[in-house]
Design a protein around this motif. Sequence first.
Motif, PDB file in Angstrom:
ATOM      1  N   ILE A  72       0.825  -1.195   0.000  1.00 24.48           N
ATOM      2  CA  ILE A  72       0.000   0.000   0.000  1.00 24.48           C
ATOM      3  C   ILE A  72       0.865   1.253   0.000  1.00 24.48           C
ATOM      4  CG2 ILE A  72      -1.922  -1.171   1.141  1.00 24.48           C
ATOM      5  CD1 ILE A  72      -1.120   0.265   3.721  1.00 24.48           C
ATOM      6  N   PHE A  73       0.290   2.325  -0.521  1.00 18.13           N
ATOM      7  CA  PHE A  73       0.972   3.601  -0.664  1.00 18.13           C
ATOM      8  C   PHE A  73       0.233   4.601   0.223  1.00 18.13           C
ATOM      9  CE2 PHE A  73       1.257   1.067  -4.482  1.00 18.13           C
ATOM     10  CZ  PHE A  73       2.590   1.117  -4.833  1.00 18.13           C
ATOM     11  N   VAL A  74       0.862   5.021   1.313  1.00 18.70           N
ATOM     12  CA  VAL A  74       0.203   5.844   2.326  1.00 18.70           C
ATOM     13  C   VAL A  74       0.509   7.314   2.083  1.00 18.70           C
ATOM     14  CG1 VAL A  74      -0.100   6.234   4.799  1.00 18.70           C
ATOM     15  CG2 VAL A  74       0.396   3.931   3.964  1.00 18.70           C
ATOM     16  N   GLU A  75      -0.497   8.128   2.332  1.00 19.22           N
ATOM     17  CA  GLU A  75      -0.393   9.580   2.154  1.00 19.22           C
ATOM     18  C   GLU A  75       0.328  10.210   3.346  1.00 19.22           C
ATOM     19  OE1 GLU A  75      -3.924  12.348   0.829  1.00 19.22           O
ATOM     20  OE2 GLU A  75      -3.921  12.139   3.019  1.00 19.22           O
ATOM     21  N   CYS A  76       1.330  11.028   3.059  1.00 17.29           N
ATOM     22  CA  CYS A  76       2.095  11.680   4.124  1.00 17.29           C
ATOM     23  C   CYS A  76       1.424  12.981   4.555  1.00 17.29           C
ATOM     24  CB  CYS A  76       3.528  11.942   3.661  1.00 17.29           C
ATOM     25  SG  CYS A  76       3.690  13.317   2.477  1.00 17.29           S
ATOM     26  N   GLU A  77       2.098  13.693   5.440  1.00 20.29           N
ATOM     27  CA  GLU A  77       1.568  14.945   5.967  1.00 20.29           C
ATOM     28  C   GLU A  77       1.429  16.025   4.897  1.00 20.29           C
ATOM     29  OE1 GLU A  77       3.727  12.542   9.025  1.00 20.29           O
ATOM     30  OE2 GLU A  77       4.204  13.275   6.998  1.00 20.29           O
ATOM     31  N   GLN A  78       2.161  15.871   3.802  1.00 20.00           N
ATOM     32  CA  GLN A  78       2.097  16.829   2.699  1.00 20.00           C
ATOM     33  C   GLN A  78       0.985  16.487   1.702  1.00 20.00           C
ATOM     34  OE1 GLN A  78       4.208  19.497   2.876  1.00 20.00           O
ATOM     35  NE2 GLN A  78       4.856  18.556   4.804  1.00 20.00           N
ATOM     36  N   GLY A  79       0.309  15.366   1.924  1.00 18.73           N
ATOM     37  CA  GLY A  79      -0.736  14.946   1.001  1.00 18.73           C
ATOM     38  C   GLY A  79      -0.226  14.141  -0.174  1.00 18.73           C
ATOM     39  N   HIS A  80       0.995  13.603  -0.069  1.00 19.08           N
ATOM     40  CA  HIS A  80       1.590  12.817  -1.156  1.00 19.08           C
ATOM     41  C   HIS A  80       1.559  11.329  -0.818  1.00 19.08           C
ATOM     42  CE1 HIS A  80       4.191  16.675  -1.776  1.00 19.08           C
ATOM     43  NE2 HIS A  80       3.011  16.785  -2.356  1.00 19.08           N
ATOM     44  N   LEU A  81       1.288  10.497  -1.800  1.00 18.48           N
ATOM     45  CA  LEU A  81       1.323   9.046  -1.636  1.00 18.48           C
ATOM     46  C   LEU A  81       2.753   8.555  -1.832  1.00 18.48           C
ATOM     47  CD1 LEU A  81      -1.854   8.266  -3.743  1.00 18.48           C
ATOM     48  CD2 LEU A  81      -1.669   7.980  -1.261  1.00 18.48           C
ATOM     49  N   HIS A  82       3.245   7.758  -0.886  1.00 21.74           N
ATOM     50  CA  HIS A  82       4.642   7.305  -0.922  1.00 21.74           C
ATOM     51  C   HIS A  82       4.747   5.812  -1.209  1.00 21.74           C
ATOM     52  CE1 HIS A  82       7.051  10.818   0.484  1.00 21.74           C
ATOM     53  NE2 HIS A  82       5.853  11.219   0.869  1.00 21.74           N
ATOM     54  N   ALA A  83       5.718   5.462  -2.049  1.00 19.84           N
ATOM     55  CA  ALA A  83       5.990   4.058  -2.349  1.00 19.84           C
ATOM     56  C   ALA A  83       6.925   3.493  -1.280  1.00 19.84           C
ATOM     57  CB  ALA A  83       6.641   3.929  -3.725  1.00 19.84           C
ATOM     58  N   PRO A  84       6.532   2.394  -0.620  1.00 20.08           N
ATOM     59  CA  PRO A  84       7.431   1.771   0.349  1.00 20.08           C
ATOM     60  C   PRO A  84       8.532   1.000  -0.369  1.00 20.08           C
ATOM     61  CG  PRO A  84       5.479   0.440   0.090  1.00 20.08           C
ATOM     62  CD  PRO A  84       5.269   1.654  -0.763  1.00 20.08           C
ATOM     63  N   VAL A  85       9.473   0.468   0.378  1.00 21.82           N
ATOM     64  CA  VAL A  85      10.613  -0.212  -0.231  1.00 21.82           C
ATOM     65  C   VAL A  85      10.191  -1.474  -0.973  1.00 21.82           C
ATOM     66  CG1 VAL A  85      11.183  -1.619   1.798  1.00 21.82           C
ATOM     67  CG2 VAL A  85      13.013  -0.904   0.221  1.00 21.82           C
ATOM     68  N   TYR A  86       9.061  -2.080  -0.583  1.00 25.16           N
ATOM     69  CA  TYR A  86       8.615  -3.330  -1.198  1.00 25.16           C
ATOM     70  C   TYR A  86       7.873  -3.122  -2.515  1.00 25.16           C
ATOM     71  CZ  TYR A  86       8.624  -3.835   3.907  1.00 25.16           C
ATOM     72  OH  TYR A  86       8.934  -3.762   5.233  1.00 25.16           O
ATOM     73  N   ALA A  87       7.614  -1.879  -2.880  1.00 20.07           N
ATOM     74  CA  ALA A  87       6.770  -1.607  -4.038  1.00 20.07           C
ATOM     75  C   ALA A  87       7.204  -0.303  -4.695  1.00 20.07           C
ATOM     76  CB  ALA A  87       5.300  -1.524  -3.631  1.00 20.07           C
ATOM     77  N   ASP A  88       6.707  -0.079  -5.910  1.00 18.74           N
ATOM     78  CA  ASP A  88       7.023   1.168  -6.595  1.00 18.74           C
ATOM     79  C   ASP A  88       5.960   1.457  -7.645  1.00 18.74           C
ATOM     80  OD1 ASP A  88       8.481   3.481  -6.943  1.00 18.74           O
ATOM     81  OD2 ASP A  88      10.389   2.441  -7.194  1.00 18.74           O
ATOM     82  N   VAL A  89       6.057   2.642  -8.226  1.00 17.69           N
ATOM     83  CA  VAL A  89       5.125   3.063  -9.265  1.00 17.69           C
ATOM     84  C   VAL A  89       5.891   3.662 -10.431  1.00 17.69           C
ATOM     85  CG1 VAL A  89       3.249   3.550  -7.659  1.00 17.69           C
ATOM     86  CG2 VAL A  89       4.829   5.375  -8.269  1.00 17.69           C
TER      87      VAL A  89
END
Length: 354
Positions: free
Chosen positions: A261-278
Amino acid sequence: MNSCLLDAPIYQLEQSKKQALLLAELNRLNARHYVHCEAYRKLLTANHTNILVDDYSDLTPLAVRLFKLMRLSSVSPEQEFKVMSSSGTTSQVVSQVVLDRATASQQSRVLVNIMKHWLGAKRLPMLIIDHQGLTKNKQGYSARGAGVQGLSFLGYDHCYALDENMQIDWPSVQSFYEKHQTGPVLIFGFTFMVWQHFVEVLRKQERSLPFKQGVLLHSGGWKKLQDKAVDRNTFNAQVHACLGDVKVHNFYGMVEQTGSIFVECEQGHLHAPVYADVMIRSIENLKQQQHGDSGLIQVMSALPNSYPGHTILTEDIGRILGQDDCACGRKGRYFEVLGRLPKAEVRGCSDTFQ
């Protein structure tokens, strides 16, 4: 999954280092599924695609719709542990995702690892904006059921906020609030359901549950909320008005790549974790897009070992906003989802309740 990747810091690797680790794992999965999944082997052969590639752009993604049209599996029938179903609404055809025990276990482990980054190591009292009957079928879950089941491990003293008629179970909710109002608490639900069946009901009835501290995780698509002119800022503001001092994190994911899953940070951006990418591909010719240019979202994950879902072309439109330089301090790529491909089936988890 390679232990180097599994044990790597979730958001601390720069993109170049992360991509090297993840690409090696994607190549391993390419080779595995080429051998063990006949349909995937035929696809790569028909496209004259190399099994081992040097760059994300050379990966042949499966169109997410293929999971609705055929059963794609790289394990024997005896090894099948459960089948996950997607959440399409405009047809009776749903995706079928085959899991063996090892893949299901790895998905759960990675999901917990990602969520610990946002929630901390301790389990929290959990308010679930759904009904309890959603997870009764142990042989297979819908996307909504899978989401609730997967994230329920992060909490304790679970309280289901709704009854099976999607009405607020006020005695249960009030009891949970009185017990845990000083926090911290975890609140989870799918976006549209949180809005229509909980937050809007609280607002209309002039009620509130002002928790002192907590986190609301929500996911599942914005289509119906956009139709109601509800954007991220409106959603978050109303949540704060009704639920108090809670941090709000949207996340992007799909049943075809559960756990990544790609979780939204405090800036409102979705982040790719180390196990995944886009990456983003052009709608016209599927060429890789530059950062900032919109196109179809391709998601890659190191988790799908029992089925060839490690690289998927979605029907969502988005754009990569940058990498390694988000103001929140997390490394890797970050992006936003802009909407659905025109005429694509609405399939967000929270859009499925009629």
